[in-house]
Design a protein around this motif. Structure first.
Motif, short mmCIF file in Angstrom:
data_model
loop_
_atom_site.label_atom_id
_atom_site.label_comp_id
_atom_site.label_asym_id
_atom_site.label_seq_id
_atom_site.Cartn_x
_atom_site.Cartn_y
_atom_site.Cartn_z
N SER A 1 3.94 -14.31 -7.33
CA SER A 1 3.12 -13.25 -7.35
C SER A 1 2.03 -13.48 -7.98
O SER A 1 0.62 -13.09 -7.95
N LEU B 1 0.00 2.98 -0.19
CA LEU B 1 1.12 1.92 -0.26
C LEU B 1 2.13 2.06 0.98
O LEU B 1 2.17 3.11 1.65
N ARG B 2 2.28 0.98 1.52
CA ARG B 2 3.00 0.91 2.97
C ARG B 2 4.48 0.66 2.70
O ARG B 2 5.15 0.91 3.72
N GLU B 3 5.02 -0.18 1.87
CA GLU B 3 6.15 -0.67 1.94
C GLU B 3 7.27 0.28 1.51
O GLU B 3 7.39 0.85 0.55
N GLU C 1 4.00 -5.52 -3.52
CA GLU C 1 3.01 -4.72 -3.04
C GLU C 1 2.15 -3.77 -4.15
O GLU C 1 1.06 -4.03 -4.32
N LYS D 1 -1.52 -4.78 -5.60
CA LYS D 1 -2.67 -3.62 -5.48
C LYS D 1 -3.22 -3.11 -6.55
O LYS D 1 -4.36 -3.08 -6.91
N CYS E 1 5.71 -10.11 1.21
CA CYS E 1 4.90 -9.06 0.89
C CYS E 1 3.91 -9.75 -0.02
O CYS E 1 2.77 -9.12 -0.28
N LYS F 1 1.52 -11.21 2.04
CA LYS F 1 0.77 -10.23 2.92
C LYS F 1 -0.26 -9.33 1.72
O LYS F 1 -1.55 -9.24 2.16
N TYR F 2 0.14 -9.00 0.52
CA TYR F 2 -0.74 -8.19 -0.01
C TYR F 2 -1.60 -9.21 -1.33
O TYR F 2 -2.54 -8.52 -1.68
#
Length: 243
Positions: free
Chosen positions: A153, A181-183, A191, A195, A233, A236-237
């Motif tokens: 990360s 926020l999606r997760e 995530e 962000k 994740c 992805k993010y």
């Protein structure tokens, strides 16, 4: 510059925590926040199959002066989804995430609040891997996994966190409410870290906290599949920077 604010929202996602939810609420009652900051407790029941709802309502009826806001999902959506609900309902100037179990000590909120109140921080993470506070000794591979997830990360966020997966995260409420926020499950941690790291001029701090971990027999829920989701994740993010 010393910062002042009036209210802290405490977001508690709850799933099958009927036997212990009253214990964490007892601990929250005992917490005296710096500067007499008011506490707003937001519990989101993620369609528990046990007596979680009954235990919460019984507690609320027995403690009418405690500011508890209760919400529930009609289907099980996951911890991340419960946090999304709680975040959007928060009315405090800042908010903190609190699991419904007893792995983290609410008496340490003031450790996280201090960098904010001193005017240095907008976001504070509570690290289980730094400082001299008590830590229960459990699960070698979980520790390695947490450190690995934090490492990759950090590669993509350019942060130097020691514990990205920690529960204790303190945010400026307006800032986190502005993020999409999606997760819905345990991908929430990577995530939100990815962000929040991209918010202009954000000031992120980290403080050492205690950790009283649970075994699986005692109710721990996260497993190896969640680790693979976390890696997905992070890519992805963090790498692809999906908004």
């Amino acid at each position: 510059m010393i910062k002042t604010f009036q209210k802290l929202s405490i977001i508690i996602p709850a799933y099958n925590e009927g036997p212990t939810i009253h214990l964490i609420l007892d601990k929250l009652q005992q917490v005296n926040l710096l500067n007499n900051i008011e506490k707003e407790i937001i519990i989101v029941n993620d369609f528990s199959k046990d007596n979680t709802e009954e235990a919460i309502k019984k507690y609320m009826n027995s403690n009418p002066t405690l500011n508890i806001q209760y919400f529930k999902h009609e289907v099980n959506k996951g911890k991340g989804a419960a946090l999304h609900t709680g975040i959007q309902k928060a009315t405090g100037d800042y908010l903190i995430i609190q699991d419904a179990d007893l792995e983290y000590d609410p008496q340490e909120y003031n450790l996280l609040l201090k960098p904010v109140l001193d005017g240095f921080a907008d976001v504070v993470y509570g690290s289980r891997f730094m400082g001299g506070n008590p830590h229960r000794i459990l699960f070698f591979w979980h520790t390695i996994g947490n450190r690995f997830l934090t490492f990759i990360s950090n590669m993509f966020t350019n942060l130097n966190l020691s514990d990205m997966e920690t529960c204790y995260k303190l945010f400026n409420t307006k800032v986190i409410q502005s993020l999409k926020l999606r997760e819905n499950r345990f991908g929430f941690e990577p995530e939100i870290t990815a962000k929040i790291s991209r918010v202009p001029k954000i000031r992120i701090y980290e403080v050492g906290i205690s950790y009283y971990g649970r075994t699986y027999e005692e109710g721990k829920k996260i497993g190896w599949r969640d680790g693979f989701r976390a890696i997905y994740c992070i890519l992805k993010y963090g790498l692809l920077r999906i908004k």
